[in-house]
Design a protein around this motif. Structure first.
Motif, mmCIF file in Angstrom:
data_model
loop_
_atom_site.group_PDB
_atom_site.id
_atom_site.type_symbol
_atom_site.label_atom_id
_atom_site.label_comp_id
_atom_site.label_asym_id
_atom_site.label_seq_id
_atom_site.Cartn_x
_atom_site.Cartn_y
_atom_site.Cartn_z
ATOM 1 N N ASP A 243 0.853 -1.184 0.000
ATOM 2 C CA ASP A 243 0.000 0.000 0.000
ATOM 3 C C ASP A 243 0.887 1.231 0.000
ATOM 4 O O ASP A 243 2.103 1.155 0.252
ATOM 5 C CB ASP A 243 -0.914 0.000 1.226
ATOM 6 N N ASP A 245 0.648 5.779 0.793
ATOM 7 C CA ASP A 245 -0.111 6.979 1.153
ATOM 8 C C ASP A 245 0.426 8.112 0.299
ATOM 9 O O ASP A 245 1.527 8.611 0.524
ATOM 10 C CB ASP A 245 0.064 7.276 2.647
ATOM 11 N N GLU A 286 1.267 3.727 -5.786
ATOM 12 C CA GLU A 286 0.939 2.332 -5.513
ATOM 13 C C GLU A 286 1.790 1.400 -6.380
ATOM 14 O O GLU A 286 2.223 0.327 -5.925
ATOM 15 C CB GLU A 286 -0.548 2.084 -5.796
ATOM 16 N N ASP A 320 -4.808 -2.461 -3.291
ATOM 17 C CA ASP A 320 -6.161 -1.910 -3.277
ATOM 18 C C ASP A 320 -6.380 -0.833 -4.335
ATOM 19 O O ASP A 320 -7.398 -0.143 -4.310
ATOM 20 C CB ASP A 320 -6.506 -1.356 -1.892
ATOM 21 N N THR A 363 -9.926 -1.740 0.505
ATOM 22 C CA THR A 363 -9.088 -0.908 1.371
ATOM 23 C C THR A 363 -9.284 -1.260 2.843
ATOM 24 O O THR A 363 -8.333 -1.212 3.628
ATOM 25 C CB THR A 363 -9.422 0.580 1.151
ATOM 26 N N GLN A 366 -6.933 -4.071 3.674
ATOM 27 C CA GLN A 366 -5.551 -3.909 3.225
ATOM 28 C C GLN A 366 -4.632 -3.878 4.448
ATOM 29 O O GLN A 366 -4.531 -2.876 5.157
ATOM 30 C CB GLN A 366 -5.405 -2.608 2.414
ATOM 31 N N ASP A 369 -1.967 -1.185 5.128
ATOM 32 C CA ASP A 369 -2.413 0.170 5.443
ATOM 33 C C ASP A 369 -1.828 0.658 6.755
ATOM 34 O O ASP A 369 -1.577 1.850 6.943
ATOM 35 C CB ASP A 369 -3.947 0.196 5.511
ATOM 36 N N THR A 372 1.544 2.584 6.457
ATOM 37 C CA THR A 372 1.664 3.798 5.654
ATOM 38 C C THR A 372 1.058 5.040 6.292
ATOM 39 O O THR A 372 1.370 6.150 5.877
ATOM 40 C CB THR A 372 0.987 3.593 4.282
ATOM 41 N N LYS A 373 0.196 4.867 7.294
ATOM 42 C CA LYS A 373 -0.467 6.046 7.855
ATOM 43 C C LYS A 373 -0.975 5.761 9.258
ATOM 44 O O LYS A 373 -1.067 4.595 9.674
ATOM 45 C CB LYS A 373 -1.634 6.482 6.954
ATOM 46 N N LEU A 375 -3.928 5.408 11.719
ATOM 47 C CA LEU A 375 -5.319 5.016 11.549
ATOM 48 C C LEU A 375 -6.121 5.276 12.820
ATOM 49 O O LEU A 375 -5.558 5.519 13.890
ATOM 50 C CB LEU A 375 -5.399 3.533 11.185
#
Length: 408
Positions: A243, A245, A286, A320, A363, A366, A369, A372-373, A375
């Motif tokens: 993934d 961001d 991506e 995704d 998503t 995923q 995820d 990468t960020k 949440l």
């Protein structure tokens, strides 16, 4: 050599003869590795081309594996006689000490049961919490606050924001804390993105950076014994999630790539890193992330081949972003991809070879995820449970040797 302070020469033309180095030689570690490698090669071991610290010896369907870390050796096998022969070879060349079954290594505790092996750093995590003085602090549900934008002091001056956010007087405290958290990511993929993101401010940390780092510690306090669980019975199938961001860095507008790789249901590899170049679209970001995880899959398949582990082909790669999947499968998108480096396109070659098969994943499911960020607490907990992490458990009466479980 120059005489140490406090010593006198017995004569004007007298010198000291060096019998042993006081502080070690610069080439000592290299020479030790060369000598150890030579001894193992003479004993019939082959050095892995995919991991130079790994040595394998095969004989009539039997195999013994050695993993080297400086002067510590981890040994596993499917035949005890080969272990005894290896100990004899090492005794002839070096002074060795057999510490028995692997239980604690480099701060990582290894717990075994009939279900598998749990790798955790419970004691190390508890020491971090104690050293930061957060033993009685309230726990945090996530490593980083969602949608929080952290930047350097120089960037804040340019955009004229957060002027009251002062630099830390002693940046060494921040640097040491980040260093300890980086080592904790060896068994805690759930904090990988947060630690990687905060490590880019080590040169000039601000008060907000320190507060965000302490939040990571408070998150660790929630479950300090969380670790990687390697199941004893696994499908020999590599499955990867990747993934990105897009343009998440407010300073450079670069994207963050993240991936995780599972062998069956067991997590064996993961990474979170800011991309080297600026991507013009989310599809490009991506696609670059897919290229990175493809390299990891090629390396892992080669490593398993050396260990005589048959991995199912094709290896599954979940993404995704449908546009990125189409770019990887169809070379017609010339206008959208002509500026992308050629080495990123090797993923198409691996798809055509049948080594990798790409698939779309929603998503919400995923797993990469979390790499990468930041949440929300609900989504973060959902993805962590899917990664294959487990809490600390004690199974004194169910301990099995790591060699037995690996041979399964």
């Amino acid at each position: 050599m120059i005489l140490p302070e406090g010593f006198r020469s017995q004569g004007e033309h007298m010198v000291c003869r060096l019998q042993k180095s006081l502080y070690g030689l610069k080439q000592a570690s290299r020479q030790w590795n060369a000598k150890l490698t030579e001894a193992l090669m003479l004993a019939g071991f082959e050095q892995s081309k995919f991991d130079y610290s790994l040595f394998v010896k095969k004989k009539e369907g039997k195999m013994v594996i050695i993993l080297v870390y400086v002067d510590d050796l981890l040994i596993t096998r499917n035949d005890m006689d080969m272990i005894n022969d290896l100990k004899g070879v090492l005794n002839q060349n070096f002074k060795i000490k057999d510490l028995g079954d692997l239980r604690y290594f480099l701060g990582i505790e290894i717990l075994r049961s009939q279900e598998g092996i749990l790798l955790n750093q419970l004691k190390y995590a508890q020491d971090i919490i104690k050293d930061t003085g957060l033993s009685k602090a309230k726990v945090a549900l996530t490593p980083l606050e969602q949608n929080q934008k952290l930047a350097t002091a120089e960037f804040d001056k340019v955009v004229q924001q957060h002027q009251d956010d002062k630099l830390l007087e002693d940046k060494a405290v921040y640097q040491r804390l980040i260093g300890t958290l980086i080592y904790l990511t060896h068994t805690r993929p759930d904090i990988t993105f947060a630690v990687t993101h905060l490590s880019q401010f080590m040169q000039s940390p601000k008060q907000s950076h320190m507060e965000a780092t302490l939040r990571v510690v408070r998150y660790i306090k929630k479950e300090p014994g969380l670790g990687i669980f390697l199941k004893a019975f696994n499908k020999h199938q590599l499955v990867a999630y990747c993934d990105s961001d897009w343009a998440s860095c407010p300073m450079s507008r670069r994207s963050v790539s993240g991936f995780c790789v599972h062998l069956g249901d067991s997590l064996i590899s993961w990474k979170s890193k800011k991309q080297c170049t600026i991507s013009k679209s989310s599809a490009e970001a991506e696609y670059r992330s897919m290229a990175v995880v493809t390299s990891e899959l090629v390396w892992l398949s080669g490593l398993f081949k050396e260990l005589k582990i048959s991995v199912g082909k094709p290896m599954k790669l979940f993404c995704d972003n449908k546009a990125a999947l189409q770019i990887a499968a169809n070379p017609v998108y010339h206008e959208r991809t002509k500026h992308i480096e050629i080495d990123c396109h090797f993923i198409r070659e691996k798809i055509q070879e049948g080594l990798i098969a790409t698939e779309h994943v929603p998503t919400a499911d995923q797993l990469a995820d979390v790499m990468t960020k930041a949440l929300g607490s609900q989504q973060h907990s959902h993805l962590i449970s899917k990664l294959g992490l487990k809490k600390y458990f004690y199974t004194s009466n169910l301990r099995r040797s790591v060699e037995r479980i690996i041979s399964w």
